[in-house]
Design a protein around this motif. Structure first.
Motif, PDB file in Angstrom:
ATOM      1  N   LEU A  13       3.253  -1.944  -0.685  1.00  0.00           N
ATOM      2  CA  LEU A  13       3.255  -2.304   0.739  1.00  0.00           C
ATOM      3  C   LEU A  13       3.652  -1.113   1.613  1.00  0.00           C
ATOM      4  CD1 LEU A  13       4.894  -5.862   0.644  1.00  0.00           C
ATOM      5  CD2 LEU A  13       2.473  -5.271   0.728  1.00  0.00           C
ATOM      6  N   GLY A  14       4.643  -0.362   1.148  1.00  0.00           N
ATOM      7  CA  GLY A  14       5.061   0.804   1.912  1.00  0.00           C
ATOM      8  C   GLY A  14       3.979   1.868   1.975  1.00  0.00           C
ATOM      9  N   GLY A  17       1.420   0.641   4.433  1.00  0.00           N
ATOM     10  CA  GLY A  17       1.983   0.769   5.771  1.00  0.00           C
ATOM     11  C   GLY A  17       2.035   2.212   6.241  1.00  0.00           C
ATOM     12  N   GLY A  20      -1.421   3.084   7.298  1.00  0.00           N
ATOM     13  CA  GLY A  20      -1.712   2.407   8.554  1.00  0.00           C
ATOM     14  C   GLY A  20      -1.017   3.058   9.736  1.00  0.00           C
ATOM     15  N   ALA A  21       0.229   3.501   9.552  1.00  0.00           N
ATOM     16  CA  ALA A  21       0.935   4.185  10.637  1.00  0.00           C
ATOM     17  C   ALA A  21       0.243   5.493  11.006  1.00  0.00           C
ATOM     18  CB  ALA A  21       2.383   4.444  10.229  1.00  0.00           C
ATOM     19  N   SER A  91       7.883   7.743   7.184  1.00  0.00           N
ATOM     20  CA  SER A  91       7.195   6.907   6.198  1.00  0.00           C
ATOM     21  C   SER A  91       6.866   7.699   4.937  1.00  0.00           C
ATOM     22  CB  SER A  91       5.920   6.325   6.810  1.00  0.00           C
ATOM     23  OG  SER A  91       4.983   7.354   7.104  1.00  0.00           O
ATOM     24  N   GLY A 130       9.305   1.003  10.135  1.00  0.00           N
ATOM     25  CA  GLY A 130       8.644  -0.158  10.723  1.00  0.00           C
ATOM     26  C   GLY A 130       9.089  -0.413  12.153  1.00  0.00           C
ATOM     27  N   SER A 171       0.804  -2.509  10.092  1.00  0.00           N
ATOM     28  CA  SER A 171       1.559  -1.496   9.358  1.00  0.00           C
ATOM     29  C   SER A 171       3.060  -1.709   9.505  1.00  0.00           C
ATOM     30  CB  SER A 171       1.175  -0.103   9.861  1.00  0.00           C
ATOM     31  OG  SER A 171      -0.203   0.125   9.722  1.00  0.00           O
ATOM     32  N   SER A 172       3.487  -2.072  10.708  1.00  0.00           N
ATOM     33  CA  SER A 172       4.907  -2.326  10.917  1.00  0.00           C
ATOM     34  C   SER A 172       5.390  -3.501  10.069  1.00  0.00           C
ATOM     35  CB  SER A 172       5.164  -2.611  12.398  1.00  0.00           C
ATOM     36  OG  SER A 172       6.520  -2.923  12.628  1.00  0.00           O
ATOM     37  N   LEU A 174       4.137  -4.517   7.206  1.00  0.00           N
ATOM     38  CA  LEU A 174       4.179  -4.085   5.803  1.00  0.00           C
ATOM     39  C   LEU A 174       5.395  -3.205   5.530  1.00  0.00           C
ATOM     40  CD1 LEU A 174       0.402  -3.266   5.163  1.00  0.00           C
ATOM     41  CD2 LEU A 174       1.669  -5.293   4.443  1.00  0.00           C
ATOM     42  N   LEU A 175       5.691  -2.293   6.447  1.00  0.00           N
ATOM     43  CA  LEU A 175       6.842  -1.411   6.257  1.00  0.00           C
ATOM     44  C   LEU A 175       8.153  -2.184   6.287  1.00  0.00           C
ATOM     45  CD1 LEU A 175       5.638   1.535   8.514  1.00  0.00           C
ATOM     46  CD2 LEU A 175       5.897   1.597   6.033  1.00  0.00           C
TER      47      LEU A 175
END
Length: 219
Positions: A13-14, A17, A20-21, A91, A130, A171-172, A174-175
């Motif tokens: 997940l990180g 994320g 995505g960020a 991240s 996140g 993304s937030s 998930l983070l």
């Protein structure tokens, strides 16, 4: 075993994320031109991002231009740039710390202190990342919605939520989920790690046959 599964899930997940960020930071679709009332111009679509604005014509021709001056940008946009860049950098560090934590976890209980430290660092860093992503994305979304329903804003200046905002929100989430998983694992691993300085615990134990300080033993 269950904590190891949580760590691997949090790592995945990180990682998603983190990507995505980075994508949300680079995408120009933060604010998209709105088609309301008489502003029905289907031939052009205006995109406004953190670094550039673009004009898409019929989805075939795309023209983008970076902002000319950094000092001429609005203060909120400069702050959003800084927050997103900090989030991307953090991240990456969070993801590396999570990898090291999973690596130590695979060794069992050989390095309990290292496992606890890296899990804690990864969890806190993911949570902070996140939050950093959530602030500019939510702020921009709120401003877009406010201006859209404000009658004082001219119709050509009204904007809609762009794809980059949705990527940022996802993304937030998930983070934050990854950070919560690693913090949960740290709470379970911390008691098993034992005292940080075991020699202090050994020194505090009474030793059989040794007299107390200041007492002389005579035979």
């Amino acid at each position: 075993m269950g904590c190891c599964v949580l760590q691997i899930t949090g790592l995945i997940l990180g990682g998603v994320g983190m990507v995505g960020a980075l994508a949300a930071t680079a995408m120009p679709q933060w604010r998209v031109s709105a088609y309301v009332d008489g502003n029905i111009v289907v031939f052009e679509t205006i995109w406004e991002g953190l670094w550039m604005d673009c004009i898409s014509q019929l989805g075939i021709r795309l023209q983008c231009k970076f902002y000319d001056s950094v000092l001429a940008l609005p203060p909120p946009l400069e702050a959003f740039r800084a927050l997103m860049c900090a989030a991307v950098a953090l991240s990456v560090l969070s993801f590396l710390a999570a990898i090291v934590g999973v690596k130590y976890s695979q060794r069992g209980e050989q390095e309990p202190q290292a496992i606890s430290i890296f899990i804690l660092v990864a969890g806190v860093a993911f949570l902070l990342t996140g939050t950093l992503v959530l602030i500019p994305v939510s702020w921009t979304g709120a401003a877009v919605v406010r201006d859209f329903y404000d009658p004082a804003v001219p119709v050509p200046l009204k904007r809609e939520l762009g794809a980059a905002l949705y990527v940022g929100w996802g993304s937030s989430a998930l983070l934050l989920a990854a950070g919560a998983m690693y913090c949960h694992c740290w709470c379970g691993a911390a008691p098993a790690a034992g005292p940080t300085y075991p020699w202090l615990a050994r020194a505090a134990l009474p030793r059989a046959g040794r007299p107390a300080p200041g007492v002389h033993a005579y035979v």
